[in-house]
Design a protein around this motif. Structure first.
Motif, short mmCIF file in Angstrom:
data_model
loop_
_atom_site.label_atom_id
_atom_site.label_comp_id
_atom_site.label_asym_id
_atom_site.label_seq_id
_atom_site.Cartn_x
_atom_site.Cartn_y
_atom_site.Cartn_z
N VAL A 1 6.53 -6.16 7.68
CA VAL A 1 7.38 -5.09 7.15
C VAL A 1 7.25 -5.08 5.64
O VAL A 1 7.67 -6.02 4.96
N GLU A 2 6.62 -4.02 5.11
CA GLU A 2 6.47 -3.90 3.66
C GLU A 2 7.60 -3.05 3.10
O GLU A 2 7.85 -1.95 3.57
N THR A 3 8.33 -3.58 2.13
CA THR A 3 9.40 -2.81 1.49
C THR A 3 9.33 -2.96 -0.02
O THR A 3 9.11 -4.05 -0.54
N GLY B 1 -0.80 6.84 0.67
CA GLY B 1 -1.21 5.65 -0.06
C GLY B 1 -1.63 4.53 0.88
O GLY B 1 -2.66 3.88 0.68
N ASP B 2 -0.85 4.34 1.94
CA ASP B 2 -1.11 3.23 2.85
C ASP B 2 -2.38 3.47 3.66
O ASP B 2 -3.07 2.53 4.03
N ARG B 3 -2.68 4.74 3.94
CA ARG B 3 -3.92 5.05 4.65
C ARG B 3 -5.11 4.57 3.85
O ARG B 3 -6.08 4.07 4.41
N LYS C 1 1.53 -4.86 -2.64
CA LYS C 1 2.04 -5.19 -1.30
C LYS C 1 1.12 -4.67 -0.21
O LYS C 1 0.78 -5.39 0.73
N SER C 2 0.72 -3.40 -0.33
CA SER C 2 -0.12 -2.81 0.73
C SER C 2 -1.51 -3.44 0.73
O SER C 2 -2.08 -3.71 1.80
N THR C 3 -2.05 -3.69 -0.45
CA THR C 3 -3.37 -4.30 -0.54
C THR C 3 -3.33 -5.71 0.05
O THR C 3 -4.23 -6.12 0.79
MG LIG Z 1 2.58 -0.06 -0.72
#
Ligand SMILES: [Mg+2]
Ligand SMILES: Nc1nc2c(ncn2[C@@H]2O[C@H](COP(=O)(O)OP(=O)(O)OP(=O)(O)O)[C@@H](O)[C@H]2O)c(=O)[nH]1
Length: 294
Positions: free
Chosen positions: A127-129, A78-80, A42-44
């Motif tokens: 919005v990542e969940t 992690g998101d950083r 998701k974050s990538t």
């Molecule tokens: Mg993530």
């Protein structure tokens, strides 16, 4: 923006004033929900989508919401790393939010944080969940467009159906398409989606393949997201979704304030009533009436 979101997280009494001031400035942003199992990318994917959106000179806000964690620290770290490409870009704002132990926490704070980013002039709010169906925050209820990510192996069709994934997605992507089984996952997902009963003219969710870590398929993915946004605007679905979002926002605020009044944090009124119900002196309906009347 950071300070306003901190007020939101802290359920500050100042919010009443803040939200009333922000109101006239909000309502412009396209809200994109990104959801899927832990580690699906998701974050990538968000990072890659933000890169593509920046090429089109969009201002982007990202909220990474972690319902499983009372702290935003872990997710933030992690998101950083995952979204680090945009750390120095003034037109990208990234924030992680954890549940922090507040009552009705994320259900109340997430839509308010979206409102802050929207009012601040973000064209898109992502919005990542984590997860679908079981989390406190249902992204689908919050977003204009919901992107559901799956990966080969971990998200095969049957499991997707169980998780309720098939109902919430407007756009699907099988990420980690560099891994074996991506074609099969995509096929199974398409088959399952095609079995759903959709009226004529209804949106048919596309299923794409991406390798978020290299950016492969991301332009196509963004094109489908934008196609959905355009379809929403034309079909009248956008207004409906926004009303639904506002409804949930109002409901969450009302519930949070009721809970505060009851003192659910160990307050006496609810405890006393609970005692009586547990002892059989009072039935739960009568107790609930008494609570609401009080
Ligand atoms: Mg993530
Ligand atoms: N091989 C491969 N690895 C990927 C791909 N996309 C992401 N990853 C890797 O998968 C791992 C998890 O990626 P994240 O983007 O953190 O996944 P996430 O869904 O945000 O994870 P949580 O927020 O912890 O649920 C990282 O090590 C990524 O580098 C991809 O397309 N292919």
């Amino acid at each position: 923006m950071a300070r306003l979101i901190t007020l939101v997280e802290d359920a500050s009494p100042l919010l009443r004033e803040v939200m009333s001031a922000l109101g006239p400035h909000a309502g412009r942003a396209h809200v994109l929900g990104v959801t899927g199992a832990p580690g699906v990318g998701k974050s990538t994917t968000t990072n890659a989508l933000v890169t593509a959106m920046r090429r089109a000179e969009r201002r982007v806000g990202v909220l990474a919401v972690d319902p499983s964690s009372p702290f935003s620290g872990g997710a933030l770290l992690g998101d950083r790393v995952r979204m680090g490409d945009h750390a120095l870009d003034r037109d990208v704002f990234i924030r992680s939010m954890g549940a922090r132990g507040h009552l009705g926490g994320l259900a109340r704070s997430t839509p308010q944080a979206v409102r802050v980013l929207d009012a601040a002039g973000c064209d898109v709010v992502v919005v990542e969940t984590v997860g679908v169906g079981q989390s406190e925050v249902e992204v689908a209820g919050l977003a204009d467009t919901t992107l559901v990510l799956l990966a080969p192996g971990m998200g095969d069709g049957i499991q997707a159906a169980k998780a309720g994934v098939l109902e919430v997605g407007d756009v699907y992507a099988v990420n980690k398409a560099d891994r074996e089984g991506a074609d099969r996952t995509r096929r199974e997902l398409r088959t399952m989606l095609s079995m759903a009963d959709r009226p004529d003219g209804a949106w048919r969710p596309p299923v794409l393949q991406t390798v978020a870590s290299t950016g492969q398929g991301i332009d196509e993915l963004l094109a489908e997201i934008e196609r959905h946004a355009a379809w929403l605007a034309e079909s009248g679905g956008l207004a409906r979704r926004r009303t639904l979002r506002a409804r949930r926002e109002v409901e969450a605020i009302a519930l949070a304030s009721l809970r505060e009044r009851w003192g659910a944090d160990g307050g006496t009124a609810l405890d006393a009533l609970a005692d009586r119900v547990a002892n059989g002196d009072l039935d739960p309906y009568a107790a609930a009436d008494e609570l609401l009347d009080g």
